[in-house]
Design a protein around this motif. Structure first.
Motif, PDB file in Angstrom:
ATOM      1  N   GLN A  23      80.277  62.190  39.374  1.00  0.00           N
ATOM      2  CA  GLN A  23      78.858  62.207  39.002  1.00  0.00           C
ATOM      3  C   GLN A  23      77.933  61.838  40.157  1.00  0.00           C
ATOM      4  N   ILE A  24      78.289  62.332  41.349  1.00  0.00           N
ATOM      5  CA  ILE A  24      77.452  62.179  42.537  1.00  0.00           C
ATOM      6  C   ILE A  24      76.985  63.580  42.925  1.00  0.00           C
ATOM      7  N   PRO A  25      75.696  63.772  43.184  1.00  0.00           N
ATOM      8  CA  PRO A  25      75.243  65.108  43.593  1.00  0.00           C
ATOM      9  C   PRO A  25      75.926  65.528  44.905  1.00  0.00           C
ATOM     10  N   PHE A  26      76.325  66.803  44.967  1.00  0.00           N
ATOM     11  CA  PHE A  26      76.932  67.332  46.197  1.00  0.00           C
ATOM     12  C   PHE A  26      76.705  68.832  46.253  1.00  0.00           C
ATOM     13  N   GLN A  27      76.904  69.364  47.432  1.00  0.00           N
ATOM     14  CA  GLN A  27      76.898  70.812  47.594  1.00  0.00           C
ATOM     15  C   GLN A  27      78.178  71.226  48.283  1.00  0.00           C
ATOM     16  N   THR A  28      78.466  72.504  48.248  1.00  0.00           N
ATOM     17  CA  THR A  28      79.697  73.003  48.861  1.00  0.00           C
ATOM     18  C   THR A  28      79.371  73.982  49.983  1.00  0.00           C
ATOM     19  N   THR A  29      80.318  74.111  50.876  1.00  0.00           N
ATOM     20  CA  THR A  29      80.205  75.092  51.948  1.00  0.00           C
ATOM     21  C   THR A  29      81.603  75.599  52.282  1.00  0.00           C
ATOM     22  N   ALA A  30      81.691  76.841  52.700  1.00  0.00           N
ATOM     23  CA  ALA A  30      82.982  77.427  53.085  1.00  0.00           C
ATOM     24  C   ALA A  30      83.321  76.968  54.498  1.00  0.00           C
ATOM     25  N   PRO A  31      84.475  76.307  54.693  1.00  0.00           N
ATOM     26  CA  PRO A  31      84.797  75.796  56.025  1.00  0.00           C
ATOM     27  C   PRO A  31      85.305  76.864  56.997  1.00  0.00           C
ATOM     28  N   ASN A  32      85.829  77.970  56.496  1.00  0.00           N
ATOM     29  CA  ASN A  32      86.318  79.063  57.347  1.00  0.00           C
ATOM     30  C   ASN A  32      87.198  78.567  58.498  1.00  0.00           C
ATOM     31  N   VAL A  33      88.310  77.954  58.143  1.00  0.00           N
ATOM     32  CA  VAL A  33      89.266  77.424  59.119  1.00  0.00           C
ATOM     33  C   VAL A  33      90.582  78.180  58.961  1.00  0.00           C
ATOM     34  N   ASP A  34      91.169  78.577  60.078  1.00  0.00           N
ATOM     35  CA  ASP A  34      92.487  79.226  60.043  1.00  0.00           C
ATOM     36  C   ASP A  34      93.512  78.189  59.597  1.00  0.00           C
ATOM     37  N   GLU A  35      94.200  78.464  58.492  1.00  0.00           N
ATOM     38  CA  GLU A  35      95.123  77.488  57.918  1.00  0.00           C
ATOM     39  C   GLU A  35      96.572  77.695  58.348  1.00  0.00           C
TER      40      GLU A  35
END
Length: 194
Positions: A23-35
């Motif tokens: 219950q903490i506000p957050f946003q997401t982003t695509a990290p685009n890392v070669d796994e």
């Protein structure tokens, strides 16, 4: 109380759902890392490196934020198991895992993009699989299609029927985000969860 924005460096809906429980506000982003694992790298090292890399990539886009990076790698008899990405690979993974124990390494990084302070830890979960039939594997995969889950089984869904035992310190780690570790890391950055 720390007022920095919180960013999850992941597009996983499962990680987002887990983080939302705090219950903490957050946003997401695509990290685009070669796994791709590096030559000679252990499963734990791979998960550790990738969780840090994801946080570092996101910090460039969000230089004022607290960044959460996480990565999970499964290990079966010395072989790293990643996301199957398709049906054929998932059948192969589950067939190899039947009657065996797989170790899941779920690394977590919290990076303060302002101060550069980085905390990283790994949660280890041992999962013992039932000796399931070929038909059971096919039925499961048709119903759940877990092609973006390391090890081809979602413990939070129907995949629990494939599992005989789970041993670990954080039930959320197997789903992809060790919340027990995360709460401690957030508190060290001045973020109160409750």
């Amino acid at each position: 109380m720390n007022s920095q924005p919180l960013v999850l460096a992941s597009t996983s809906i499962y990680r987002s759902q887990l983080l939302a429980t705090l219950q903490i506000p957050f946003q997401t982003t695509a990290p685009n890392v070669d796994e791709t694992p590096l030559p000679g790298e252990s499963a734990e090292q791979t998960s550790w490196r990738l969780s840090r890399a994801k946080a570092e990539v996101a910090a460039k886009r969000f230089p004022d934020a607290l960044i959460i990076g996480s990565d999970q790698v499964a290990l079966l008899e010395g072989q790293q198991i990643g996301k199957p990405l398709n049906h054929v690979n998932a059948v192969s993974q589950l067939s190899a895992m039947r009657g065996k124990t797989v170790t899941f390494y779920t690394a977590l990084t919290l990076l303060n993009a302002v101060s550069g302070e980085m905390q990283t830890d790994v949660a280890i979960t041992e999962v013992s699989f039932r000796d399931m039939s070929d038909d059971a594997i096919e039925r499961y995969l048709r119903k759940e299609q877990p092609y973006h889950c390391a090890g081809s089984a979602k413990s939070e869904g129907l995949g629990i029927a494939l599992i005989s035992r789970i041993k670990g310190d954080d039930p959320n780690a197997l789903i992809g985000l060790p919340l027990i570790l995360l709460v401690g890391m957030l508190e060290k950055q001045g973020v109160r969860v409750i």
